[in-house]
Design a protein around this motif. Structure first.
Motif, PDB file in Angstrom:
ATOM      1  N   PHE A   1       0.797  -1.129   0.083  1.00 26.59           N
ATOM      2  CA  PHE A   1      -0.064  -0.054  -0.063  1.00 26.59           C
ATOM      3  C   PHE A   1       1.102   1.210   0.010  1.00 26.59           C
ATOM      4  O   PHE A   1       1.627   1.297   0.873  1.00 26.59           O
ATOM      5  CB  PHE A   1      -0.715   0.122   1.455  1.00 26.59           C
ATOM      6  N   GLN A   2       0.866   1.710  -1.097  1.00 26.47           N
ATOM      7  CA  GLN A   2       1.832   3.356  -1.208  1.00 26.47           C
ATOM      8  C   GLN A   2       3.137   2.964  -0.905  1.00 26.47           C
ATOM      9  O   GLN A   2       3.818   3.670  -0.251  1.00 26.47           O
ATOM     10  CB  GLN A   2       0.992   4.426  -0.401  1.00 26.47           C
ATOM     11  N   GLY A   3       3.576   1.950  -1.520  1.00 25.59           N
ATOM     12  CA  GLY A   3       5.053   1.493  -1.514  1.00 25.59           C
ATOM     13  C   GLY A   3       5.331   0.794  -0.204  1.00 25.59           C
ATOM     14  O   GLY A   3       6.569   0.366  -0.034  1.00 25.59           O
ATOM     15  N   PHE A   4       4.380   0.505   0.911  1.00 27.49           N
ATOM     16  CA  PHE A   4       4.701  -0.313   2.191  1.00 27.49           C
ATOM     17  C   PHE A   4       4.141  -1.319   2.019  1.00 27.49           C
ATOM     18  O   PHE A   4       2.981  -1.647   1.657  1.00 27.49           O
ATOM     19  CB  PHE A   4       4.153   0.590   3.448  1.00 27.49           C
ATOM     20  N   SER A   5       4.827  -2.665   2.265  1.00 30.27           N
ATOM     21  CA  SER A   5       4.614  -3.892   2.413  1.00 30.27           C
ATOM     22  C   SER A   5       3.658  -4.024   3.888  1.00 30.27           C
ATOM     23  O   SER A   5       4.306  -3.344   5.084  1.00 30.27           O
ATOM     24  CB  SER A   5       5.718  -4.590   2.468  1.00 30.27           C
ATOM     25  N   MET A   6       2.367  -4.238   3.822  1.00 35.48           N
ATOM     26  CA  MET A   6       1.541  -4.177   4.937  1.00 35.48           C
ATOM     27  C   MET A   6       0.665  -5.278   5.024  1.00 35.48           C
ATOM     28  O   MET A   6       0.408  -5.961   4.091  1.00 35.48           O
ATOM     29  CB  MET A   6       0.874  -2.721   5.036  1.00 35.48           C
ATOM     30  N   GLY A   7       0.398  -5.636   6.061  1.00 35.37           N
ATOM     31  CA  GLY A   7      -0.856  -6.601   6.162  1.00 35.37           C
ATOM     32  C   GLY A   7      -1.675  -6.068   7.703  1.00 35.37           C
ATOM     33  O   GLY A   7      -1.464  -5.484   8.398  1.00 35.37           O
ATOM     34  N   LEU A   8      -2.995  -6.910   7.361  1.00 40.39           N
ATOM     35  CA  LEU A   8      -3.791  -6.834   8.589  1.00 40.39           C
ATOM     36  C   LEU A   8      -4.360  -8.279   8.959  1.00 40.39           C
ATOM     37  O   LEU A   8      -4.435  -8.911   8.103  1.00 40.39           O
ATOM     38  CB  LEU A   8      -5.041  -6.207   7.893  1.00 40.39           C
ATOM     39  N   LYS A   9      -4.569  -8.310  10.381  1.00 41.51           N
ATOM     40  CA  LYS A   9      -5.422  -9.473  10.706  1.00 41.51           C
ATOM     41  C   LYS A   9      -6.405  -8.900  11.651  1.00 41.51           C
ATOM     42  O   LYS A   9      -6.360  -8.161  12.220  1.00 41.51           O
ATOM     43  CB  LYS A   9      -4.257 -10.264  11.350  1.00 41.51           C
ATOM     44  N   ILE A  10      -7.517  -9.911  11.373  1.00 39.26           N
ATOM     45  CA  ILE A  10      -8.583  -9.438  12.614  1.00 39.26           C
ATOM     46  C   ILE A  10      -8.359 -10.346  14.019  1.00 39.26           C
ATOM     47  O   ILE A  10      -7.965 -11.371  14.012  1.00 39.26           O
ATOM     48  CB  ILE A  10      -9.846 -10.270  12.066  1.00 39.26           C
ATOM     49  N   VAL A  11      -8.387  -9.466  14.857  1.00 42.67           N
ATOM     50  CA  VAL A  11      -8.200  -9.897  16.153  1.00 42.67           C
ATOM     51  C   VAL A  11      -9.152  -9.957  17.139  1.00 42.67           C
ATOM     52  O   VAL A  11      -9.315 -10.456  18.241  1.00 42.67           O
ATOM     53  CB  VAL A  11      -6.981  -8.971  16.935  1.00 42.67           C
TER      54      VAL A  11
ATOM     55  N   TYR B   1      -8.829  -4.772  13.751  1.00 43.85           N
ATOM     56  CA  TYR B   1      -7.666  -5.133  12.994  1.00 43.85           C
ATOM     57  C   TYR B   1      -6.479  -4.717  13.528  1.00 43.85           C
ATOM     58  O   TYR B   1      -6.269  -3.802  14.043  1.00 43.85           O
ATOM     59  CB  TYR B   1      -7.888  -4.963  11.529  1.00 43.85           C
ATOM     60  N   GLU B   2      -5.148  -5.648  13.544  1.00 43.00           N
ATOM     61  CA  GLU B   2      -3.961  -5.155  13.856  1.00 43.00           C
ATOM     62  C   GLU B   2      -2.861  -5.364  12.802  1.00 43.00           C
ATOM     63  O   GLU B   2      -3.318  -6.360  11.831  1.00 43.00           O
ATOM     64  CB  GLU B   2      -3.491  -5.785  14.983  1.00 43.00           C
ATOM     65  N   GLN B   3      -1.732  -4.773  12.688  1.00 44.46           N
ATOM     66  CA  GLN B   3      -0.926  -5.054  11.891  1.00 44.46           C
ATOM     67  C   GLN B   3      -0.581  -6.591  11.785  1.00 44.46           C
ATOM     68  O   GLN B   3      -0.577  -7.200  12.711  1.00 44.46           O
ATOM     69  CB  GLN B   3       0.389  -4.220  12.056  1.00 44.46           C
ATOM     70  N   PHE B   4      -0.050  -7.139  10.556  1.00 49.98           N
ATOM     71  CA  PHE B   4       0.196  -8.517  10.259  1.00 49.98           C
ATOM     72  C   PHE B   4       1.577  -8.688   9.431  1.00 49.98           C
ATOM     73  O   PHE B   4       1.383  -7.748   8.514  1.00 49.98           O
ATOM     74  CB  PHE B   4      -0.749  -9.049   9.695  1.00 49.98           C
TER      75      PHE B   4
END
Length: 152
Positions: free
Chosen positions: A53-63, A73-76
């Motif tokens: 996303f906009q050059g950043f490798s990112m992830g979401l996880k449902i907590v 959601y939190e970072q993943f």
């Protein structure tokens, strides 16, 4: 959680809270709503989503899931900073839901300098995008099982 907290504006969506919750409580459903060109390189499971996303490798996880009320959601994976994103669904009528999100991020000095001031803009952009996306897209009488079938 962190040192940068942003609260999004409340938008009214013409869909029942359970319909919105059904979509956002399964990451596979979220990706199905993205334009085809945005899906490239995005990997999902029911609980996780990873991509760039906009050059950043990112992830979401449902907590956490609170049926028909909120999804947290939190970072993943390989995220450049820790964050928590909370989506709220407040049924105001059988077929109308007030929706808003909150973002809480732990940003180091460099990240705060780069994006700290743009967090509200990002939250508002996400909210506006969702508002437009949901205009007429979710039938008010649809139940969660039908929504799941529709996006499977």
């Amino acid at each position: 959680m962190g040192n940068t907290q942003v609260k999004g504006k409340v938008i009214q969506v013409k869909a029942p809270a359970h319909a919105l919750y059904s979509i956002f409580s399964d990451m596979n459903n979220i990706v199905k709503h993205l334009p085809q060109e945005k899906r490239k390189g995005v990997k999902t499971t029911e609980d996780t989503l990873e991509g760039t996303f906009q050059g950043f490798s990112m992830g979401l996880k449902i907590v956490e899931r609170e049926p028909f009320s909120s999804v947290i959601y939190e970072q993943f994976g390989n995220s450049p900073f820790k964050f928590r994103l909370i989506l709220f669904f407040d049924a105001t009528d059988v077929a109308v839901t007030d929706f808003h999100l909150e973002l809480d991020a732990e940003l180091n000095f460099m990240m705060k300098t780069l994006i700290g001031g743009k967090m509200q803009e990002l939250v508002d952009k996400i909210t506006d995008g969702l508002s437009v996306a949901f205009e007429g897209k979710v039938p008010p009488d649809m139940d969660p099982e039908e929504i799941s079938k529709m996006y499977s």
